[in-house]
Enzyme design. Sequence first.
Site, PDB file in Angstrom:
ATOM      1  N   GLY A 106       5.748  13.697  43.223  1.00 20.86           N
ATOM      2  CA  GLY A 106       5.860  13.028  41.926  1.00 20.86           C
ATOM      3  C   GLY A 106       4.922  11.847  41.778  1.00 20.86           C
ATOM      4  CG  HIS A 107       4.084   7.567  43.156  1.00 19.66           C
ATOM      5  ND1 HIS A 107       3.048   6.981  43.838  1.00 19.66           N
ATOM      6  CD2 HIS A 107       4.499   6.640  42.259  1.00 19.66           C
ATOM      7  CE1 HIS A 107       2.851   5.751  43.388  1.00 19.66           C
ATOM      8  NE2 HIS A 107       3.712   5.518  42.436  1.00 19.66           N
ATOM      9  CG  PHE A 108       0.773   9.355  40.571  1.00 20.90           C
ATOM     10  CD1 PHE A 108       1.739   9.190  39.594  1.00 20.90           C
ATOM     11  CD2 PHE A 108       0.239   8.226  41.187  1.00 20.90           C
ATOM     12  CE1 PHE A 108       2.152   7.929  39.209  1.00 20.90           C
ATOM     13  CE2 PHE A 108       0.662   6.961  40.807  1.00 20.90           C
ATOM     14  CZ  PHE A 108       1.626   6.801  39.831  1.00 20.90           C
TER      15      PHE A 108
END
Lengths: 152, 97
Positions: free
Chosen positions: A35-37
């Site tokens: 999710g990051h990233f």
Amino acid sequence: MRLEYFQMIDRVVSLEGDAIVVESRVPQESPVFEGHFPGHPLVPGVLLVETMAQASGWLILGRNGFAQMPFLMSVKEAKFRNFVGPDAPLDVTAKVTHDGSGYTVTEARVSSAGKRIADAEILLRSMPFPHPDLQAAMRANAARIGLPGHAA
Amino acid sequence: MAADTSATFDKVADIIAENSEVSRESITPESHVTEDLGIDSLDFLDIVFAIDKAFGIKVPVEKWTQEVNAGEKPAEHYFVMKNLAARIDELVAAKGA
């Protein structure tokens, strides 16, 4: 470093007086990076803060002999100076700048391969261990990372 | 209050106003730091840190709290502003002794 378990510190390099040096390596893979990233994996700034807080916490535990547990209370002047991604080696330092009654203030810094990554002023409040399981777990973790006086 | 304690009160009141949401005008010598001013534990730590730095002392909050909890001293002895200023003056005097 196991990001999902908040195990931010791999090894204590030194703990002398009011300063600690620890090291860690960012994992090659982690769900955090999904999710990051996407396409550009970076260690989140909040986890760099956590890393500096944990280094400061080990410094305090080493100094107080596990008499009390330090809890993060405030973070000031946090700066994130460079990106850090998977497999990066991290050098983390923390130094006591003020020894108060029931609290400690540190200056902490993360660098990687000589490059400044992050720094902050961190305030931790020390309190009696709220549960013996926590104290036992912290001692086990101290042995895992080689905190002087607590080697496995 | 004696002149020097009055100066200490002003300095501490300034510190509290800078480190909390309490307005400077609402802080009087009779104000209780937590009961009247509503300072929470985090703001209180920041305030103690600022007092430690400003006066070059170590405010013994743990010892004070233990004494209050043990019933040895009333909370007002330490946490009403005019008394807090007096305690700080004592700590400063003890440091210079």
